[in-house]
Design an enzyme around this catalytic site. Structure first.
Site, short mmCIF file in Angstrom:
data_model
loop_
_atom_site.label_atom_id
_atom_site.label_comp_id
_atom_site.label_asym_id
_atom_site.label_seq_id
_atom_site.Cartn_x
_atom_site.Cartn_y
_atom_site.Cartn_z
N SER A 22 4.69 -80.82 92.99
CA SER A 22 5.35 -81.71 92.04
C SER A 22 6.73 -81.15 91.65
O SER A 22 6.90 -79.95 91.48
CB SER A 22 4.48 -81.84 90.80
OG SER A 22 5.12 -82.66 89.86
N ASN A 100 1.14 -85.98 89.23
CA ASN A 100 1.23 -84.93 88.22
C ASN A 100 1.55 -85.62 86.90
O ASN A 100 2.41 -86.50 86.85
CB ASN A 100 2.34 -83.95 88.63
CG ASN A 100 2.48 -82.78 87.67
OD1 ASN A 100 2.96 -82.95 86.56
ND2 ASN A 100 2.07 -81.60 88.11
N CYS A 131 4.70 -76.60 82.15
CA CYS A 131 6.15 -76.70 82.30
C CYS A 131 6.83 -75.85 81.23
O CYS A 131 6.61 -76.05 80.04
CB CYS A 131 6.63 -78.14 82.17
SG CYS A 131 8.43 -78.23 82.29
N GLY A 244 3.66 -71.34 94.80
CA GLY A 244 4.61 -70.36 94.27
C GLY A 244 5.27 -69.60 95.41
O GLY A 244 4.67 -68.70 95.99
N THR A 267 9.74 -75.14 96.25
CA THR A 267 11.19 -74.98 96.36
C THR A 267 11.70 -75.04 97.81
O THR A 267 12.80 -75.53 98.06
CB THR A 267 11.60 -73.65 95.70
OG1 THR A 267 11.24 -73.74 94.32
CG2 THR A 267 13.08 -73.38 95.79
#
Lengths: 305, 243
Positions: A22, A100, A131, A244, A267
């Protein structure tokens, strides 16, 4: 015979363990030009709130060594517009669409979950209690085990398909929070979200991000994620989704060996829009070369004596 | 796309031209950009957005060395391959009913060079170009009127001062450059009732509208993405005091 990449989460069957995270994959549609979405195990759309959120003031991102810091502030179009404008365009996809969701209080999470329960294309929801870039809700919820329990249990009452709770790494004992989610009825936990960080602009002598702090993501954080998945695997029975800093199949495999049933690419999507399919290919090649018939044999294998 | 580097050479102080083989792209609009990957993973992590400075047999970029990423880029040699993503963004729209004025500052001159060549070669109309640099050693083009802050070449002072008396309602300005320059120009355009299309720079991670990192605040207090809604905007859309 090719090795099996099929994994299960509750009663959901995923054709492979590769999801996209997300906040790094828009509403999926943005990536259609760059890849065949149907090849993914699934994708997780940008965090949805009850109403549209404009997000934080810029500057919102800054690059760091092998990573980036972001403080977007959950900019999104809101759950109603998502259902009206985006979801119909995802209907014909042969992959899991996971939503999400984010709220600043429990009732907001519940309201979104109720709405999404009426949408069969949504295979599961991922509850964002992690978040770091919003003032209410977010990681504040994710640091409090009682809140995680109550929130999970409340959402489970109104959402009939799997509920995944996405945890923050910005806590002392992430396994303790994961246990609270499991006790609340969570079908899986995702970990980790970004790690809170700061960059100071030495010219202005002030924090570079308008929000001052942001969430660190990218390859720099993967050892933290792998460690946390490893720890949580020993404390909960529900599946773990590892996320991650995954930018290669080798790192994805590390997460799986630490105990992740599925993984999310985040990312790295920004840099190479089709990288998740490269990672998927690499996982398959690894299984073949090692002579392992099923990915399920690898989950948590790093815990063996 | 992995494309072969045809040229990567210094052309002014801290300024390089990078030309890569054109893989047969049908069209790249002036103002559009590419995301250039500096290295294999993972450092530097993010691609760098470079606007197109020329498009023919090669796709040309002019970049300034500002940090580690662009410093590494200077070491890439002719014959090596480099990964670029694009073309991205909207580009300038060309209106031939007005008198066209190009105003660029520093590395912001780069996309205007391509715009100028398209206006002159495809539209066969004249445009006046005014380009500002800090000093003579930073100048990388002779295709326009030059201003330097230190007076070492051309007009002494800011390029905006050079065009101030040329702004009126019959003029369309195309601008790209540092924020302060653009803000001053926007103020003058408001006063003179002059139109302006402005290409903005922003920190961005993806370039394809997903990361939401590059947004600018608009006049109606919302956000637009520089990568997909821009990088070229009508100057009246932008909330200049927020930049």
């Amino acid at each position: 015979m090719a090795s099996s990449l099929v994994v299960k989460l509750g009663n959901l069957i995923f054709k492979n363990p590769v999801l996209t995270a997300s906040g790094t994959f828009g509403y999926g549609l943005e990536y259609k030009k760059y890849m065949d979405l149907n090849k993914l195990g699934g994708f997780i759309v940008k965090g949805l709130s009850v109403k549209e959120k404009l997000g934080n003031k810029p500057p919102r991102i800054v690059e760091t060594p092998c990573g980036m810091l972001n403080a977007i502030g959950l900019q999104n179009i809101g759950v109603d517009r998502f259902i009206e404008e985006k979801l119909p365009k995802l209907e014909n996809l042969n992959t899991h669409v996971i939503a999400n969701i984010y709220g600043s209080e429990v009732s907001e999470f519940v309201e979104i979950a109720e709405k999404l329960d009426k949408e069969p294309k949504i295979s599961a929801i991922e509850v964002n209690v992690s978040c770091p870039n919003v003032s209410a809700g977010g990681a504040l919820f994710g640091k409090d085990p009682d809140m995680v329990f109550v929130l999970t249990a409340s959402i489970k009452k109104v959402f009939s398909r799997p509920v995944i709770v996405k945890l923050t790494p910005n806590v002392e004992d992430i396994a303790f929070i994961a246990q609270a989610a499991e006790k609340g009825g969570a079908d899986a936990v995702s970990l980790i979200n970004t790690i809170t960080g700061m960059v100071i602009d030495t010219k202005t002598k002030k924090p570079l991000l308008a929000n001052k702090t942001g969430g660190l993501s990218g390859p720099a954080i993967y050892p933290v994620g792998v460690r946390m998945v490893y720890e949580v695997y020993e404390k909960v029975k529900i599946p773990i989704i590892g996320v991650g800093g995954i930018y290669s199949s080798d790192i994805a495999l590390q997460y799986i060996m630490a105990g992740a049933t599925l993984i999310q690419v985040g990312t790295a999507n920004f840099i190479d829009p089709a990288i998740s399919l490269e990672i998927l290919k690499g996982i398959g090649e690894y299984l073949e070369s090692e002579g392992i018939e099923s990915i399920s044999k690898l989950i948590g294998i790093a815990h063996a004596d | 796309m992995r494309l072969k580097i045809v040229q990567n050479e210094q052309i002014a102080k801290d300024t390089f031209v990078l030309k890569v083989d054109n893989p047969g792209l049908f069209e790249v609009l002036p103002g559009q950009f590419f995301m250039v990957k500096i290295n294999d993973y993972p450092f530097p992590l993010l691609r760098r957005p470079f606007s197109v400075a020329g498009f023919s047999d090669t796709i040309d970029f002019i970049y300034r060395v500002v940090g580690e990423g662009t410093r590494i880029l200077t070491t890439k040699e002719k014959g090596e391959f480099i990964d670029i993503l694009g073309p991205l963004g909207n580009g300038f729209s060309i209106n031939s009913t007005k008198k066209l004025l190009l105003v660029g500052g520093g590395i912001g001159v780069a996309p205007l060079l391509y715009l100028k060549s398209v206006i002159e070669s495809e539209y066969k109309i004249r445009c006046d170009a005014y380009f500002g640099f800090n000093s003579k050693d930073e100048i990388f083009t002779d295709d326009g009127n030059i201003a330097t802050m230190d007076g070492s070449a051309g007009f002494k002072g800011n390029v905006v001062e050079m065009v101030e008396d040329k702004l009126n309602s019959d003029v369309l300005v195309y601008a790209c450059g540092p924020t302060l320059m653009l803000r001053r120009l926007a103020f003058l355009c408001f006063e003179a009732n002059c139109s302006m299309q402005v290409s903005l720079e922003s920190r961005m991670a993806c370039g394809i509208g997903v990361c939401l990192g590059c947004v600018v605040q608009t006049a109606d207090n919302r956000y637009k993405k520089v990568c997909v809604d821009g990088p070229v905007f009508d100057f009246e859309e932008i909330q200049w005091q927020a930049l």
